[in-house]
Design a protein around this motif. Structure first.
Motif, PDB file in Angstrom:
ATOM      1  N   ILE A 105     -22.763  13.752   8.830  1.00  0.00           N
ATOM      2  CA  ILE A 105     -22.589  12.725   7.792  1.00  0.00           C
ATOM      3  C   ILE A 105     -21.282  12.937   7.046  1.00  0.00           C
ATOM      4  O   ILE A 105     -20.515  11.992   6.822  1.00  0.00           O
ATOM      5  CB  ILE A 105     -23.792  12.723   6.825  1.00  0.00           C
ATOM      6  N   ILE A 106     -21.002  14.171   6.667  1.00  0.00           N
ATOM      7  CA  ILE A 106     -19.751  14.465   5.957  1.00  0.00           C
ATOM      8  C   ILE A 106     -18.553  14.125   6.841  1.00  0.00           C
ATOM      9  O   ILE A 106     -17.563  13.558   6.377  1.00  0.00           O
ATOM     10  CB  ILE A 106     -19.710  15.932   5.480  1.00  0.00           C
ATOM     11  N   GLY A 107     -18.638  14.452   8.132  1.00  0.00           N
ATOM     12  CA  GLY A 107     -17.558  14.122   9.054  1.00  0.00           C
ATOM     13  C   GLY A 107     -17.318  12.624   9.151  1.00  0.00           C
ATOM     14  O   GLY A 107     -16.174  12.165   9.147  1.00  0.00           O
ATOM     15  N   LEU A 108     -18.391  11.847   9.213  1.00  0.00           N
ATOM     16  CA  LEU A 108     -18.247  10.389   9.283  1.00  0.00           C
ATOM     17  C   LEU A 108     -17.668   9.811   7.992  1.00  0.00           C
ATOM     18  O   LEU A 108     -16.820   8.917   8.033  1.00  0.00           O
ATOM     19  CB  LEU A 108     -19.595   9.741   9.600  1.00  0.00           C
ATOM     20  N   VAL A 109     -18.115  10.324   6.856  1.00  0.00           N
ATOM     21  CA  VAL A 109     -17.575   9.872   5.575  1.00  0.00           C
ATOM     22  C   VAL A 109     -16.079  10.183   5.505  1.00  0.00           C
ATOM     23  O   VAL A 109     -15.271   9.346   5.082  1.00  0.00           O
ATOM     24  CB  VAL A 109     -18.338  10.503   4.388  1.00  0.00           C
ATOM     25  N   GLY A 110     -15.693  11.376   5.951  1.00  0.00           N
ATOM     26  CA  GLY A 110     -14.275  11.747   5.970  1.00  0.00           C
ATOM     27  C   GLY A 110     -13.469  10.838   6.872  1.00  0.00           C
ATOM     28  O   GLY A 110     -12.367  10.408   6.510  1.00  0.00           O
ATOM     29  N   LEU A 111     -13.997  10.512   8.034  1.00  0.00           N
ATOM     30  CA  LEU A 111     -13.289   9.624   8.950  1.00  0.00           C
ATOM     31  C   LEU A 111     -13.093   8.246   8.333  1.00  0.00           C
ATOM     32  O   LEU A 111     -11.986   7.691   8.371  1.00  0.00           O
ATOM     33  CB  LEU A 111     -14.043   9.505  10.274  1.00  0.00           C
ATOM     34  N   ILE A 112     -14.137   7.695   7.734  1.00  0.00           N
ATOM     35  CA  ILE A 112     -14.024   6.374   7.102  1.00  0.00           C
ATOM     36  C   ILE A 112     -13.005   6.409   5.975  1.00  0.00           C
ATOM     37  O   ILE A 112     -12.149   5.527   5.866  1.00  0.00           O
ATOM     38  CB  ILE A 112     -15.407   5.899   6.608  1.00  0.00           C
ATOM     39  N   LEU A 113     -13.065   7.439   5.142  1.00  0.00           N
ATOM     40  CA  LEU A 113     -12.104   7.560   4.044  1.00  0.00           C
ATOM     41  C   LEU A 113     -10.685   7.739   4.583  1.00  0.00           C
ATOM     42  O   LEU A 113      -9.728   7.177   4.037  1.00  0.00           O
ATOM     43  CB  LEU A 113     -12.481   8.716   3.121  1.00  0.00           C
ATOM     44  N   GLY A 114     -10.535   8.497   5.671  1.00  0.00           N
ATOM     45  CA  GLY A 114      -9.216   8.675   6.282  1.00  0.00           C
ATOM     46  C   GLY A 114      -8.642   7.356   6.781  1.00  0.00           C
ATOM     47  O   GLY A 114      -7.442   7.091   6.628  1.00  0.00           O
ATOM     48  N   ILE A 115      -9.486   6.523   7.368  1.00  0.00           N
ATOM     49  CA  ILE A 115      -9.037   5.208   7.840  1.00  0.00           C
ATOM     50  C   ILE A 115      -8.622   4.337   6.655  1.00  0.00           C
ATOM     51  O   ILE A 115      -7.561   3.686   6.692  1.00  0.00           O
ATOM     52  CB  ILE A 115     -10.140   4.530   8.681  1.00  0.00           C
ATOM     53  N   VAL A 116      -9.438   4.331   5.604  1.00  0.00           N
ATOM     54  CA  VAL A 116      -9.097   3.553   4.400  1.00  0.00           C
ATOM     55  C   VAL A 116      -7.769   4.025   3.822  1.00  0.00           C
ATOM     56  O   VAL A 116      -6.905   3.215   3.455  1.00  0.00           O
ATOM     57  CB  VAL A 116     -10.235   3.642   3.348  1.00  0.00           C
ATOM     58  N   LEU A 117      -7.579   5.335   3.749  1.00  0.00           N
ATOM     59  CA  LEU A 117      -6.329   5.884   3.217  1.00  0.00           C
ATOM     60  C   LEU A 117      -5.146   5.490   4.085  1.00  0.00           C
ATOM     61  O   LEU A 117      -4.112   5.050   3.573  1.00  0.00           O
ATOM     62  CB  LEU A 117      -6.431   7.408   3.095  1.00  0.00           C
ATOM     63  N   ALA A 118      -5.285   5.615   5.389  1.00  0.00           N
ATOM     64  CA  ALA A 118      -4.179   5.278   6.296  1.00  0.00           C
ATOM     65  C   ALA A 118      -3.796   3.804   6.165  1.00  0.00           C
ATOM     66  O   ALA A 118      -2.610   3.463   6.113  1.00  0.00           O
ATOM     67  CB  ALA A 118      -4.562   5.609   7.738  1.00  0.00           C
ATOM     68  N   ILE A 119      -4.788   2.938   6.086  1.00  0.00           N
ATOM     69  CA  ILE A 119      -4.510   1.501   5.920  1.00  0.00           C
ATOM     70  C   ILE A 119      -3.847   1.241   4.576  1.00  0.00           C
ATOM     71  O   ILE A 119      -2.909   0.439   4.482  1.00  0.00           O
ATOM     72  CB  ILE A 119      -5.807   0.679   6.079  1.00  0.00           C
ATOM     73  N   SER A 120      -4.289   1.926   3.539  1.00  0.00           N
ATOM     74  CA  SER A 120      -3.721   1.744   2.195  1.00  0.00           C
ATOM     75  C   SER A 120      -2.285   2.226   2.109  1.00  0.00           C
ATOM     76  O   SER A 120      -1.475   1.670   1.365  1.00  0.00           O
ATOM     77  CB  SER A 120      -4.568   2.492   1.160  1.00  0.00           C
ATOM     78  N   VAL A 121      -1.960   3.273   2.854  1.00  0.00           N
ATOM     79  CA  VAL A 121      -0.633   3.884   2.799  1.00  0.00           C
ATOM     80  C   VAL A 121       0.370   3.149   3.694  1.00  0.00           C
ATOM     81  O   VAL A 121       1.572   3.168   3.438  1.00  0.00           O
ATOM     82  CB  VAL A 121      -0.755   5.381   3.190  1.00  0.00           C
ATOM     83  N   LEU A 122      -0.113   2.468   4.716  1.00  0.00           N
ATOM     84  CA  LEU A 122       0.770   1.828   5.701  1.00  0.00           C
ATOM     85  C   LEU A 122       1.839   0.930   5.079  1.00  0.00           C
ATOM     86  O   LEU A 122       3.014   1.046   5.443  1.00  0.00           O
ATOM     87  CB  LEU A 122      -0.048   1.057   6.738  1.00  0.00           C
ATOM     88  N   PRO A 123       1.514   0.060   4.107  1.00  0.00           N
ATOM     89  CA  PRO A 123       2.580  -0.771   3.530  1.00  0.00           C
ATOM     90  C   PRO A 123       3.617   0.022   2.730  1.00  0.00           C
ATOM     91  O   PRO A 123       4.747  -0.420   2.555  1.00  0.00           O
ATOM     92  CB  PRO A 123       1.845  -1.740   2.611  1.00  0.00           C
ATOM     93  N   ILE A 124       3.228   1.190   2.283  1.00  0.00           N
ATOM     94  CA  ILE A 124       4.134   2.017   1.482  1.00  0.00           C
ATOM     95  C   ILE A 124       5.075   2.807   2.381  1.00  0.00           C
ATOM     96  O   ILE A 124       6.270   2.890   2.126  1.00  0.00           O
ATOM     97  CB  ILE A 124       3.328   2.962   0.562  1.00  0.00           C
ATOM     98  N   SER A 125       4.498   3.411   3.440  1.00  0.00           N
ATOM     99  CA  SER A 125       5.310   4.233   4.333  1.00  0.00           C
ATOM    100  C   SER A 125       4.625   4.407   5.683  1.00  0.00           C
ATOM    101  O   SER A 125       3.604   5.107   5.767  1.00  0.00           O
ATOM    102  CB  SER A 125       5.562   5.607   3.707  1.00  0.00           C
ATOM    103  N   PRO A 126       5.190   3.821   6.723  1.00  0.00           N
ATOM    104  CA  PRO A 126       4.638   4.067   8.059  1.00  0.00           C
ATOM    105  C   PRO A 126       4.670   5.559   8.432  1.00  0.00           C
ATOM    106  O   PRO A 126       3.764   6.040   9.116  1.00  0.00           O
ATOM    107  CB  PRO A 126       5.548   3.248   8.976  1.00  0.00           C
ATOM    108  N   LEU A 127       5.685   6.274   7.969  1.00  0.00           N
ATOM    109  CA  LEU A 127       5.749   7.708   8.260  1.00  0.00           C
ATOM    110  C   LEU A 127       4.578   8.441   7.615  1.00  0.00           C
ATOM    111  O   LEU A 127       3.947   9.298   8.243  1.00  0.00           O
ATOM    112  CB  LEU A 127       7.079   8.301   7.781  1.00  0.00           C
ATOM    113  N   ALA A 128       4.271   8.119   6.362  1.00  0.00           N
ATOM    114  CA  ALA A 128       3.131   8.750   5.674  1.00  0.00           C
ATOM    115  C   ALA A 128       1.833   8.442   6.416  1.00  0.00           C
ATOM    116  O   ALA A 128       0.964   9.315   6.556  1.00  0.00           O
ATOM    117  CB  ALA A 128       3.049   8.274   4.226  1.00  0.00           C
ATOM    118  N   THR A 129       1.717   7.228   6.929  1.00  0.00           N
ATOM    119  CA  THR A 129       0.537   6.871   7.722  1.00  0.00           C
ATOM    120  C   THR A 129       0.525   7.677   9.023  1.00  0.00           C
ATOM    121  O   THR A 129      -0.521   8.183   9.433  1.00  0.00           O
ATOM    122  CB  THR A 129       0.529   5.361   8.029  1.00  0.00           C
TER     123      THR A 129
END
Length: 157
Positions: A105-129
């Protein structure tokens, strides 16, 4: 003057110290679990996570540098921090509760949060994503491995 990368690195390191909330009794339980035959890379897992955390900290620093101190940047820093806390909590909580399901469960929550973070960061910096990709690739591997451990050790699921 303290640089942002120093603060981000220090926070990453301090949160990572949370993994020391593991007792020898907990480790003994985990060591006795049956493992899939294909799990030959287990000794490399600490190194893999170290690289992933360094990439995550570098990603956070890039985002901070793009717009330091803005409310959006602070919210993103909170997401980075939450992702690291969830990731670090995986092993201590799974071992403490002696529950592979907890780890899954913790692993799945981390994966979902990681995807949300990557999508949120993409407009700011593709490198950061891009620096979040190691997490996004490895997290499902860890979660799948935990699922396989559950199948091999149903009494500890």
């Amino acid at each position: 003057m303290i640089k942002s990368w120093m603060v981000i690195g220090a926070v990453t390191f301090v949160v990572a110290l949370g993994s020391f909330f593991i007792t020898p009794r907990d480790v003994k339980w985990f060591a006795q679990l049956s493992r899939p035959r294909w799990l030959v890379f287990e000794p490399l897992i600490p190194l893999i996570w170290t690289v992933i955390f360094i990439c995550g900290a570098a990603s956070a620093n890039i985002v901070w540098q793009k717009n330091p101190g803005s409310i959006i940047t602070w919210l993103l820093m909170g997401l980075y921090l939450l992702l690291e806390i969830i990731t670090i909590a995986y092993i201590p909580l799974m071992l403490r509760f002696r529950s592979l399901k907890t780890g899954e469960i913790i692993g799945l929550v981390g994966l979902i949060l990681g995807i949300v973070l990557a999508i949120s960061v993409l407009p700011i910096s593709p490198l950061a994503t891009g620096l979040l990709i190691p997490y996004l690739v490895w997290s499902p591997i860890g979660t799948y491995t935990t699922d396989e451990l559950k199948d091999l050790n149903p009494q500890d699921a």
